[in-house]
Design a protein around this motif. Sequence first.
Motif, PDB file in Angstrom:
ATOM      1  N   VAL A 101       1.409  52.874  32.992  1.00 43.85           N
ATOM      2  CA  VAL A 101       0.033  52.797  32.498  1.00 43.85           C
ATOM      3  C   VAL A 101      -0.082  51.739  31.397  1.00 43.85           C
ATOM      4  O   VAL A 101      -1.011  50.933  31.372  1.00 43.85           O
ATOM      5  N   ILE A 139      -7.671  51.347  29.565  1.00 40.57           N
ATOM      6  CA  ILE A 139      -7.436  52.062  30.831  1.00 40.57           C
ATOM      7  C   ILE A 139      -8.075  53.447  30.793  1.00 40.57           C
ATOM      8  O   ILE A 139      -8.687  53.890  31.782  1.00 40.57           O
ATOM      9  N   ILE A 140      -7.971  54.109  29.660  1.00 42.41           N
ATOM     10  CA  ILE A 140      -8.569  55.443  29.546  1.00 42.41           C
ATOM     11  C   ILE A 140     -10.080  55.371  29.740  1.00 42.41           C
ATOM     12  O   ILE A 140     -10.686  56.186  30.446  1.00 42.41           O
ATOM     13  N   ILE A 142     -11.741  52.971  31.347  1.00 43.88           N
ATOM     14  CA  ILE A 142     -12.044  52.601  32.737  1.00 43.88           C
ATOM     15  C   ILE A 142     -11.887  53.825  33.641  1.00 43.88           C
ATOM     16  O   ILE A 142     -12.736  54.072  34.524  1.00 43.88           O
ATOM     17  N   LEU A 143     -10.812  54.585  33.426  1.00 45.17           N
ATOM     18  CA  LEU A 143     -10.642  55.812  34.212  1.00 45.17           C
ATOM     19  C   LEU A 143     -11.787  56.781  33.954  1.00 45.17           C
ATOM     20  O   LEU A 143     -12.269  57.460  34.877  1.00 45.17           O
ATOM     21  N   LEU A 146     -14.767  55.610  35.954  1.00 44.66           N
ATOM     22  CA  LEU A 146     -14.597  55.931  37.377  1.00 44.66           C
ATOM     23  C   LEU A 146     -14.768  57.424  37.628  1.00 44.66           C
ATOM     24  O   LEU A 146     -15.333  57.830  38.656  1.00 44.66           O
ATOM     25  N   LEU A 147     -14.287  58.239  36.693  1.00 44.29           N
ATOM     26  CA  LEU A 147     -14.452  59.685  36.853  1.00 44.29           C
ATOM     27  C   LEU A 147     -15.917  60.097  36.779  1.00 44.29           C
ATOM     28  O   LEU A 147     -16.380  60.951  37.541  1.00 44.29           O
ATOM     29  N   SER A 150     -17.494  59.046  40.032  1.00 45.13           N
ATOM     30  CA  SER A 150     -17.068  59.951  41.109  1.00 45.13           C
ATOM     31  C   SER A 150     -17.718  61.321  40.955  1.00 45.13           C
ATOM     32  O   SER A 150     -18.140  61.949  41.945  1.00 45.13           O
TER      33      SER A 150
END
Length: 477
Positions: A101, A139-140, A142-143, A146-147, A150
């Motif tokens: 990561v 990254i956190i 961006i995730l 995306l979450l 979703s």
Amino acid sequence: MDYCKYHPLAAATFTCPECESLQCDDCVDEGGYRGIERCFVCGCEVEGLGAANNIEPFWRRLHQSFRYPMNRSTMLLIIGVSVLSTLLASYASLITFLLWVGVSGVMIKYSFLCLQNTANGLMVAPATGDAFQGGVHLIINILGILLVMSGAIYATGFYLGPGLASTLSVILTIGLPAVLINYAISERFTEAINPLSMLRLIFAIGLPYGLLLGFILIMSGSVGIISGVIGDKFSILSAALQSVVFYYYMVVVFHMMGYIIFQNQQELGFSARETYGVEREVRSAKTLLKARIGIQVKEGRYVEALDSFRLALKEHPDDKEIMLNCFEFLCVTGNRTDLLKFAPRYFNFLLGAGRSDLLYPGYKKLLRLAKGYVPDTAELRHQLAAACQQAGNPKLAARLLVGLHRAYPDYDKLAEAYRLLAQCLDELPNMAEKAKQCRALVAHFEQQGSLKQRPAQPQSSPSEVPLQTEAGESLAE
């Protein structure tokens, strides 16, 4: 596109609120104001328009986009991250996952830096050292984005049905680049997931956004094709090569997204200029003075322009452009008084600069304002006559040479000057006898043994007097 008031073919990059005029880089004064550009006309601070008027569309510079990562530091970063992430992914443990990561975050962070810098007009890849800070946090986020997306699709499907969920899925897939762009620009999670911000950005960009999506799909497909060509025979090597291709394309895509923002800066409400890592240089005092003169002339401020020309000639007496422009200015504006004062200096400058080809055209322009003008030095009369004769105007050349030995008896090139006069008279009708008298004078000057001496007695050269009267009257017509 808006164009410069003074250069109609150049895109405007500034606007003067006082004059209400659009200007390009060459028409504003950036000297001596600590980075603040001002109007040459009123001195008011001008407002930058950025590069909104002259930006090349991103689809016309695809070759430059694909060359964007092609530098030593960026390619080393791509290869290094690809190899490390591939090796870490081959070991299944919590520690290696966390390390993976972190390593992947470096590349994602670098890609976002590419987007941000490009959006601000910097068209060279950023330094790789900045990519090692804040990658995990990125990254956190961006995730998280995306979450959220979703989760929205799942909630829509659960409460409103699969049809609307599929529609929302397509919309969010199309809007994902816009979401990433919003996050890169604002660096705020809430701004990125705001659907209104996403739609506002898409509609502001318009058709180029659709073209960007097309290129993203093409590059995504090419990654799969390259992966198939590489194959899985050497699993780790193959995965590393595929990772290199993926990260290379990721940098290119983020650069293109940044350029989309840069290209549509006017619609998005900000201003940026295209740079390549070099700050705009302040022009020299001479260049700024030339620019000021150009603006003053185009604005019809001839008195101010004349003062600027005087200053320029005083500070830069050997500048060819200033000399030529000053002479043209005096001729065009009909300033006979200053033109007559300036003419000898101008013609002598042309001789010293090896531009004798400009003597005849300049002399002809001068005669339109001052008929019968004759320089006050023998050397200049001689040189102008030679230029006129070479240009096919023997009559004008003869006018300059007739009576030269009486006005300047000590001129050391009298024989040469009268030889030229004889040649000019040969080309004029009914001047054969005068040409013969000229040659007699040439022989007389040569017999004296010194070109600086005038003949001791006018009687020793009987042909001298008729040459001055009859020839002079004929040539004065």
